[in-house]
Design a protein around this motif. Structure first.
Motif, PDB file in Angstrom:
ATOM      1  N   PRO A 216      65.442  28.565  50.849  1.00  0.00           N
ATOM      2  CA  PRO A 216      64.457  27.478  50.739  1.00  0.00           C
ATOM      3  C   PRO A 216      64.387  26.628  52.010  1.00  0.00           C
ATOM      4  N   LYS A 217      63.203  26.112  52.287  1.00  0.00           N
ATOM      5  CA  LYS A 217      62.980  25.347  53.521  1.00  0.00           C
ATOM      6  C   LYS A 217      63.926  24.152  53.620  1.00  0.00           C
ATOM      7  N   TRP A 218      64.092  23.438  52.536  1.00  0.00           N
ATOM      8  CA  TRP A 218      64.926  22.248  52.571  1.00  0.00           C
ATOM      9  C   TRP A 218      66.401  22.596  52.758  1.00  0.00           C
ATOM     10  N   VAL A 219      66.789  23.832  52.411  1.00  0.00           N
ATOM     11  CA  VAL A 219      68.159  24.283  52.651  1.00  0.00           C
ATOM     12  C   VAL A 219      68.342  24.613  54.132  1.00  0.00           C
ATOM     13  N   THR A 220      67.378  25.332  54.713  1.00  0.00           N
ATOM     14  CA  THR A 220      67.482  25.660  56.138  1.00  0.00           C
ATOM     15  C   THR A 220      67.448  24.410  57.007  1.00  0.00           C
ATOM     16  N   GLU A 221      66.756  23.390  56.568  1.00  0.00           N
ATOM     17  CA  GLU A 221      66.741  22.124  57.323  1.00  0.00           C
ATOM     18  C   GLU A 221      68.139  21.517  57.379  1.00  0.00           C
ATOM     19  N   GLU A 222      68.852  21.570  56.266  1.00  0.00           N
ATOM     20  CA  GLU A 222      70.210  21.037  56.246  1.00  0.00           C
ATOM     21  C   GLU A 222      71.143  21.887  57.117  1.00  0.00           C
ATOM     22  N   ILE A 223      70.907  23.189  57.159  1.00  0.00           N
ATOM     23  CA  ILE A 223      71.734  24.059  58.002  1.00  0.00           C
ATOM     24  C   ILE A 223      71.495  23.752  59.477  1.00  0.00           C
ATOM     25  N   GLU A 224      70.244  23.451  59.839  1.00  0.00           N
ATOM     26  CA  GLU A 224      69.935  23.098  61.229  1.00  0.00           C
ATOM     27  C   GLU A 224      70.615  21.793  61.632  1.00  0.00           C
ATOM     28  N   LYS A 225      70.755  20.874  60.702  1.00  0.00           N
ATOM     29  CA  LYS A 225      71.448  19.619  60.992  1.00  0.00           C
ATOM     30  C   LYS A 225      72.952  19.837  61.139  1.00  0.00           C
ATOM     31  N   ASP A 226      73.507  20.728  60.306  1.00  0.00           N
ATOM     32  CA  ASP A 226      74.944  20.995  60.340  1.00  0.00           C
ATOM     33  C   ASP A 226      75.151  22.506  60.296  1.00  0.00           C
ATOM     34  N   PRO A 227      75.208  23.165  61.470  1.00  0.00           N
ATOM     35  CA  PRO A 227      75.363  24.629  61.503  1.00  0.00           C
ATOM     36  C   PRO A 227      76.634  25.136  60.833  1.00  0.00           C
ATOM     37  N   ASP A 228      77.616  24.261  60.618  1.00  0.00           N
ATOM     38  CA  ASP A 228      78.837  24.716  59.959  1.00  0.00           C
ATOM     39  C   ASP A 228      78.624  25.063  58.492  1.00  0.00           C
ATOM     40  N   LEU A 229      77.444  24.739  57.949  1.00  0.00           N
ATOM     41  CA  LEU A 229      77.148  25.134  56.574  1.00  0.00           C
ATOM     42  C   LEU A 229      76.923  26.643  56.460  1.00  0.00           C
ATOM     43  N   ALA A 230      76.656  27.295  57.594  1.00  0.00           N
ATOM     44  CA  ALA A 230      76.444  28.745  57.605  1.00  0.00           C
ATOM     45  C   ALA A 230      77.730  29.448  58.001  1.00  0.00           C
ATOM     46  N   TYR A 231      77.808  30.712  57.656  1.00  0.00           N
ATOM     47  CA  TYR A 231      78.966  31.514  58.057  1.00  0.00           C
ATOM     48  C   TYR A 231      78.988  31.667  59.573  1.00  0.00           C
ATOM     49  N   THR A 232      80.197  31.634  60.138  1.00  0.00           N
ATOM     50  CA  THR A 232      80.375  31.741  61.589  1.00  0.00           C
ATOM     51  C   THR A 232      81.490  32.737  61.876  1.00  0.00           C
ATOM     52  N   ASP A 233      81.237  33.680  62.811  1.00  0.00           N
ATOM     53  CA  ASP A 233      82.262  34.646  63.151  1.00  0.00           C
ATOM     54  C   ASP A 233      83.139  34.134  64.283  1.00  0.00           C
ATOM     55  N   GLN A 234      84.071  34.937  64.748  1.00  0.00           N
ATOM     56  CA  GLN A 234      85.040  34.497  65.756  1.00  0.00           C
ATOM     57  C   GLN A 234      84.411  34.250  67.128  1.00  0.00           C
ATOM     58  N   TRP A 235      83.204  34.751  67.327  1.00  0.00           N
ATOM     59  CA  TRP A 235      82.525  34.518  68.601  1.00  0.00           C
ATOM     60  C   TRP A 235      81.534  33.360  68.523  1.00  0.00           C
ATOM     61  N   GLY A 236      81.518  32.673  67.378  1.00  0.00           N
ATOM     62  CA  GLY A 236      80.650  31.518  67.235  1.00  0.00           C
ATOM     63  C   GLY A 236      79.236  31.830  66.797  1.00  0.00           C
ATOM     64  N   ARG A 237      78.972  33.068  66.405  1.00  0.00           N
ATOM     65  CA  ARG A 237      77.627  33.432  65.967  1.00  0.00           C
ATOM     66  C   ARG A 237      77.415  33.008  64.515  1.00  0.00           C
ATOM     67  N   ARG A 238      76.249  32.434  64.236  1.00  0.00           N
ATOM     68  CA  ARG A 238      75.918  31.915  62.907  1.00  0.00           C
ATOM     69  C   ARG A 238      75.147  32.959  62.092  1.00  0.00           C
ATOM     70  N   ASN A 239      75.389  32.960  60.802  1.00  0.00           N
ATOM     71  CA  ASN A 239      74.668  33.831  59.887  1.00  0.00           C
ATOM     72  C   ASN A 239      73.987  32.947  58.846  1.00  0.00           C
ATOM     73  N   TYR A 240      72.654  32.934  58.891  1.00  0.00           N
ATOM     74  CA  TYR A 240      71.900  32.024  58.029  1.00  0.00           C
ATOM     75  C   TYR A 240      71.391  32.710  56.749  1.00  0.00           C
ATOM     76  N   GLU A 241      72.010  33.829  56.395  1.00  0.00           N
ATOM     77  CA  GLU A 241      71.583  34.526  55.173  1.00  0.00           C
ATOM     78  C   GLU A 241      72.080  33.839  53.907  1.00  0.00           C
ATOM     79  N   TYR A 242      73.128  33.057  54.061  1.00  0.00           N
ATOM     80  CA  TYR A 242      73.720  32.454  52.867  1.00  0.00           C
ATOM     81  C   TYR A 242      74.545  31.247  53.260  1.00  0.00           C
ATOM     82  N   LEU A 243      74.690  30.321  52.326  1.00  0.00           N
ATOM     83  CA  LEU A 243      75.545  29.158  52.576  1.00  0.00           C
ATOM     84  C   LEU A 243      77.010  29.556  52.490  1.00  0.00           C
ATOM     85  N   SER A 244      77.812  28.999  53.362  1.00  0.00           N
ATOM     86  CA  SER A 244      79.236  29.313  53.382  1.00  0.00           C
ATOM     87  C   SER A 244      79.912  28.835  52.103  1.00  0.00           C
TER      88      SER A 244
END
Length: 288
Positions: A216-244
């Motif tokens: 949802p749009k309002w969920v992606t907006e919150e992820i853009e404000k705080d990228p730590d809400l998304a999964y992050t691998d050891q190289w710092g790459r974000r995965n926005y498919e799902y909330l952590s």
């Protein structure tokens, strides 16, 4: 002079048997040389005689692991050992099928009609884009024909993804079930059951994904404000498919936690389709 029957039997046995003669004939006896005649074992000969004159032959135990004392009473003691073993195996190891067992694989309809029991029910997964971004059924005529064909083929039902990114796309708590309500009614019309999968992840970018349905749009907006809400691998790459899962219990989505959002979504689904639960909708699954 040809030998009569008495002489022939005597010849086979190798003994002298007095022949019966009529009046005017002299009784005689004869011994024939039967060295060139094949002798038949006497043990295999059977003759009719009164039962009291003969005693039952003594047989060896049946050629089975069971002892002779365990033979069935229905077996004749005069049977050969191999036949005795066969009868015992049939009588004790392969009992006759009862009426209940013979009808175990048959179900009965009202009115006394027989019907074979069904096997494992089959559910067919529908396309990921069965509901469009505008919350309508995608390709309605083709979908209707497909459901009819599935029912004709003996399919039990269908499985559909209920996308969080479609139903609650615009704002928190603003649910639009239009496309799914239409699809479920079509399934009910054709007599198909539905397994509804609550999908709280993004569709697209993976193997087999035929469309793109983001969160949802309002969920992606919150992820853009705080990228730590998304999964992050050891190289710092974000995965926005799902909330952590690390933020499941944190009120990071407009004052609600992700788990509360999921619970509210499923509760809204239950309330909106309660008239179909248990009849058309048979299973609700949760996918993280």
């Amino acid at each position: 002079m040809a030998l009569n029957l008495a002489h022939q039997i005597g010849s086979l046995a190798g003994t002298q048997i007095a022949a019966e003669v009529t009046t005017g004939e002299q009784s005689s006896s004869a011994t024939a040389n039967v060295s060139g005649v094949r002798k038949v074992p006497l043990a295999n000969l059977r003759c009719n005689a009164p039962g009291e004159a003969l005693s039952p032959p003594m047989l060896t135990p049946p050629l089975t692991p069971r002892s002779a004392a365990n033979r069935s009473a229905m077996m004749s003691p005069s049977l050969r050992p191999d036949l005795s073993a066969a009868c015992q195996a049939y009588g004790t190891l392969s009992p006759l099928e009862t009426a209940e067992e013979s009808s175990a694989s048959v179900a009965w309809k009202e009115g006394g009609k027989k019907e074979e029991k069904k096997g494992v029910p089959v559910y067919v997964m529908m396309p990921l884009d069965s509901v469009t971004n505008g919350n309508t059924v995608n390709r309605k005529k083709a979908m209707n024909a497909s459901l009819h064909a599935l029912k004709s083929a003996g399919v039990e039902g269908i499985m559909i993804d209920v996308w969080w990114g479609l139903v609650e796309r615009e704002a928190p708590g603003a649910y639009n079930w239009g496309g799914y309500a239409e699809l479920l009614e079509m399934a009910k019309k054709h007599g198909l059951k539905v397994q509804a999968v609550m999908s709280f992840h993004q569709c697209g970018g993976n193997v087999g994904d035929s469309c793109t349905i983001p969160l949802p749009k309002w969920v992606t907006e919150e992820i853009e404000k705080d990228p730590d809400l998304a999964y992050t691998d050891q190289w710092g790459r974000r995965n926005y498919e799902y909330l952590s899962l690390g933020c499941d219990t944190l009120p990071v989505l407009k004052g609600r936690t992700p788990v509360q959002c999921y619970a509210d979504f499923m509760r809204a689904f239950r309330d909106n389709f309660k008239h179909l639960l248990g009849d058309t909708i048979v299973v609700i699954l949760l996918i993280y």
